[in-house]
Design a protein around this motif. Sequence first.
Motif, PDB file in Angstrom:
ATOM      1  N   ARG A 121       0.817  -1.216   0.000  1.00 22.95           N
ATOM      2  CA  ARG A 121       0.000   0.000   0.000  1.00 22.95           C
ATOM      3  C   ARG A 121       0.848   1.263   0.000  1.00 22.95           C
ATOM      4  NH1 ARG A 121      -3.401  -1.289   5.247  1.00 22.95           N
ATOM      5  NH2 ARG A 121      -1.231  -1.757   5.870  1.00 22.95           N
ATOM      6  N   ASP A 133      -1.649 -12.462  -4.765  1.00 20.25           N
ATOM      7  CA  ASP A 133      -2.735 -11.504  -4.931  1.00 20.25           C
ATOM      8  C   ASP A 133      -3.418 -11.395  -3.578  1.00 20.25           C
ATOM      9  OD1 ASP A 133      -4.894  -9.963  -5.598  1.00 20.25           O
ATOM     10  OD2 ASP A 133      -5.644 -11.280  -7.192  1.00 20.25           O
ATOM     11  N   ALA A 134      -3.093 -10.337  -2.846  1.00 20.17           N
ATOM     12  CA  ALA A 134      -3.604 -10.192  -1.483  1.00 20.17           C
ATOM     13  C   ALA A 134      -4.469  -8.948  -1.376  1.00 20.17           C
ATOM     14  CB  ALA A 134      -2.457 -10.110  -0.490  1.00 20.17           C
ATOM     15  N   PRO A 135      -5.602  -9.021  -0.652  1.00 11.62           N
ATOM     16  CA  PRO A 135      -6.442  -7.830  -0.441  1.00 11.62           C
ATOM     17  C   PRO A 135      -5.678  -6.747   0.304  1.00 11.62           C
ATOM     18  CG  PRO A 135      -7.582  -9.854   0.196  1.00 11.62           C
ATOM     19  CD  PRO A 135      -6.145 -10.230  -0.039  1.00 11.62           C
ATOM     20  N   ALA A 136      -6.153  -5.536   0.181  1.00 16.08           N
ATOM     21  CA  ALA A 136      -5.512  -4.411   0.870  1.00 16.08           C
ATOM     22  C   ALA A 136      -5.508  -4.657   2.376  1.00 16.08           C
ATOM     23  CB  ALA A 136      -6.248  -3.109   0.547  1.00 16.08           C
ATOM     24  N   HIS A 160      -4.076  -7.090   3.924  1.00 19.82           N
ATOM     25  CA  HIS A 160      -3.931  -8.509   4.262  1.00 19.82           C
ATOM     26  C   HIS A 160      -2.439  -8.840   4.401  1.00 19.82           C
ATOM     27  CE1 HIS A 160      -5.443 -12.730   4.218  1.00 19.82           C
ATOM     28  NE2 HIS A 160      -4.191 -12.959   3.812  1.00 19.82           N
ATOM     29  N   GLY A 216      -0.696  -6.845   1.392  1.00 15.21           N
ATOM     30  CA  GLY A 216      -1.239  -6.584   0.069  1.00 15.21           C
ATOM     31  C   GLY A 216      -1.864  -5.212  -0.075  1.00 15.21           C
ATOM     32  N   ASP A 217      -2.055  -4.812  -1.332  1.00 10.26           N
ATOM     33  CA  ASP A 217      -2.700  -3.530  -1.634  1.00 10.26           C
ATOM     34  C   ASP A 217      -4.017  -3.705  -2.369  1.00 10.26           C
ATOM     35  OD1 ASP A 217      -1.820  -4.367  -4.088  1.00 10.26           O
ATOM     36  OD2 ASP A 217      -0.562  -2.604  -4.485  1.00 10.26           O
ATOM     37  N   GLY A 218      -4.378  -4.949  -2.693  1.00 15.31           N
ATOM     38  CA  GLY A 218      -5.636  -5.200  -3.368  1.00 15.31           C
ATOM     39  C   GLY A 218      -5.647  -4.869  -4.834  1.00 15.31           C
ATOM     40  N   ASP A 219      -4.496  -4.597  -5.437  1.00 20.51           N
ATOM     41  CA  ASP A 219      -4.444  -4.193  -6.841  1.00 20.51           C
ATOM     42  C   ASP A 219      -4.092  -5.339  -7.783  1.00 20.51           C
ATOM     43  OD1 ASP A 219      -5.150  -1.632  -6.262  1.00 20.51           O
ATOM     44  OD2 ASP A 219      -3.108  -0.826  -6.288  1.00 20.51           O
ATOM     45  N   PRO A 264      -3.569 -15.783   1.294  1.00 21.26           N
ATOM     46  CA  PRO A 264      -4.920 -15.550   0.768  1.00 21.26           C
ATOM     47  C   PRO A 264      -5.350 -16.687  -0.161  1.00 21.26           C
ATOM     48  CG  PRO A 264      -3.336 -14.164  -0.368  1.00 21.26           C
ATOM     49  CD  PRO A 264      -2.581 -14.844   0.732  1.00 21.26           C
TER      50      PRO A 264
END
Length: 965
Positions: free
Chosen positions: A286, A362-365, A367, A398-401, A424
């Motif tokens: 992030r 691929d991690a959510p913001a 996470h 993660g940043d979720g992008d 994740p």
Amino acid sequence: MSQSMFDATAVTVSKLWAEGRGRPEFLATGIPSLSWQVTTDAPGWLQASADIEVRRGSGTQSFTVEGRESQHVAWPFAPLAAYDSAEVRVRVRGEGGSASEFSEWAALRTGPLGADDWVAPFIAVDGPTDAALAQRRNLERGTVRFRTEFTPRDDVASAVLSATAHGIYELTLAGAVVGDEVLTPGWTAYEDRLTFQSYDVTNRLAAGETVVLGATVAEGWYRERFGFDGNFATFYQGPVALSAQLVVTYEDGTVERVVTDDSWQGTAKGPVVSAGIYPGEAFDARLDDDALLVVGAEFPEPARVHELSPEQADPARLVPSFAPPVRRIQTVPAQRIFTSPSGKTLVDFGQNLVGWLELRIDAPAGHEVTLRHAEVLEDGELGIRPLRFAKATDTFTGDGDGERTWSPRFTFHGFRYAEITNWPGELALDQMTAIVVHNDMVRTGYLETSNPKLDQLHSNVLWGMRGNFVSLPTDCPQRDERLGWTGDIQVFTPTASYLYDTSGFLGSWLRDLEAEQRRAAGVVPFVVPSPLPTPPMPAAAWGDAATLVPDALFERFADRAALAAQYESMTRWVDVVDALAGENHLWTGGFQFGDWLDPSAPPENPAKAKTDPDIVATAYFYRSTARTAEAARVLGHKADASRYGELADDIRSAFLAEYVTPAGRMMSDAHTAYAIAIGFELITEPQALATAGARLAELVRSHGYRIGTGFVGTPLICDALVRGGQGDVAFRLLLEEGCPSWLYPITMGATTIWERWDSMLPDGSINPGEMTSFNHYALGAVADWMQRSIGGIAPGAPGYSVVDIAPVLGGGITSAHASLDTGFGTVDVSWMLDGPSFSLVAVVPPNTSARVTLPGASSADAIEVGSGRQEFTVDVSSLLPVAKAQRLTMETPLSEIVGDTEARDGLEALFAEIGYFIGLGWTKNGSWKTGSPLGKSLIMMPPHNVARVEEYLAALNATRAIRAV
């Protein structure tokens, strides 16, 4: 056919290099030595002369070398200047009249060559002033980022970017990372020697196009907390700082410089939230703002010029790096994912290695995924106790992008297993890869045998070296230490210098040793670089790295200039020990590591060895003095050669008088005492040598062929047994699988060399000692003997201008293949034992010769051959053991039973069954002796159990009789 009948195409200069193999792109000197290899099918080819041409601009100069010299040839032209370039090529003529064409032109480039060429100050970013924030920053170990923008004003002819740091830096220019080196500038004796690196960035710049020049700097070794037992503190002074300069030469010949100064911007915030060698790295996607990549972005505060201390401001401190750079060398895929008994997700990479994990994630913001590392499992869980205070933990937030590929850049770990928390989704094997990281040295030596376990042992040695050659030769790569212990590399240098061309790597480290030694009035610290607060103390085997590492490098690479660079360090160490020994020439008393990690030493006291440390100290005093005398002779210092030679003779006489009895026994009747006296050639008289060799063999047998040596004795014992006429015992010792032995760790699944012979106990638990590593190369120094004696390749003259090819038979080994890429070319030796017939094929490179000693022959009967392919066949039936079914009785000596693996194992199994613990202690107590009949050794055994022993022998004899029919 004579060599003169070959045309020019039959001889080729196939390789040409300046300075060392594997060096950085930019030279560290303006007077580089030159080396070349010749390829030809002409047998016995020897160089008569060589022509060297150098081209600078439109001008060409030439120089002729007369004779066979083709390695480390001194630069014969005017020195290259800083930011200079040239091309060089070579052609050769053979003694028989053959000649080559000129080689291809080899390009040479220099960047800055020293402090005189360095104009960039160090810049830093002010840290927090609030005490609480400062404490938090100290714990978090955040990184610092710097940036500036630059617009080339014209077409660029060349651009060289050079940098160094107080910390570890990563450069970016024009939207991408610069170079493929990692962990730069590495760890050196920072107070005296800080290296810088240079990169060609010409293709990153175009006239009128603005680019961002930036860097991320982490604490690295510079701000690491060093110490033991939880008492850790920073050693080097000052904040994380960067010094960099971009030198742009335009097509019109003008030069522009961009240097770090207070016009740069900086910030202590960024995606690398924290990073340290021991704790690991935390990355928050992030916070990845691309400010190092995007033109027009800004950091919140100006950088400030960091005022160096008077010591750091010494211009001589800044030097160009000449060691092979640290790089990402290899990827190792995950082998399996499994769940531990406590429910943790674990990944096994199948190989203990050093580097880091690379994730496809691929991690959510927000996470956070946590990665913990360890070398072994214990009770099915990650075995982290050996890490001591090192967290060895990375986190990714993660940043979720969407999916990205990520790996840490400012730390490294020693591991085979990783524990993954909070991944994740479902973790798949292809989402995680291990990246192997070490100095990118040229691989030179190989060995394969007919014994798969010996091949695994050799592989373990190789991987142990790879894991511990990360910027400096460390003891271990995983726990809160990772220091350049001098004793470890002292014993391991011969092994390492076969596996890789270590001349640049260890040559660089020796410059740090000399710097630290100079600060300590000639004493060599235990670790180099030395960040420990206690004053250095002299210790045998450890301090002797000052003499024996350069001596071994000269033996393997024959670089006189490198030997000359270390000569003062060698003499300074010998003079220190000479003063300590005094007039009787015996180094006694004071602290010594001795035969460190003798397997009989208790876990809590690894220095409590069977061999008197005074014997070790005086033996090393002799060895260092003798080798320093030889260095003086090589370098033409006649007075020193005479003085140190006479001193060595006096030390040897004093050693023999003090520590060897008239009957030939050592005053410490232990494995290492005999190994060091024979191996260091203190005992040389034939009868005394035979007596000492026989006693050493008896000690090995009486202890059940289990290893009885630590760091000092282990590299020497097999050679000592062979020299003492006990080659069969050397092989039996090498092939033992019980604990302790070289092969025991392999039976436990080891893929690297362990620090302790029993780092993992037979029940799968980790040794209770607080000092336990599973990647520690010192005890793997036996590979030097394997490479020379099983592989059959040894230097017959410095640098392998003469090769000794002398494979030794034993241990049931029926074939071996060894190869070594010397500076002259590749020596290749293959041999096979087919019944009584021994066949050997040797390929000797041009411009060298070989002495081939076939099994059963003495060195005096060596066959001298020239280059080319050589084949030999000889009947060795007289050397082979006669297979016979030995009939065992109660009168059979224990020394014969212990050599009979089937009988020993069966007898020990019976002892365990009936609870005869006295017999189960025979190995540890050294009771398998020649003069001990089995029946008279069963003390305090009840008659009914004696009868069971007799029944066991009768059954074994009957089984063997049936098998023999």
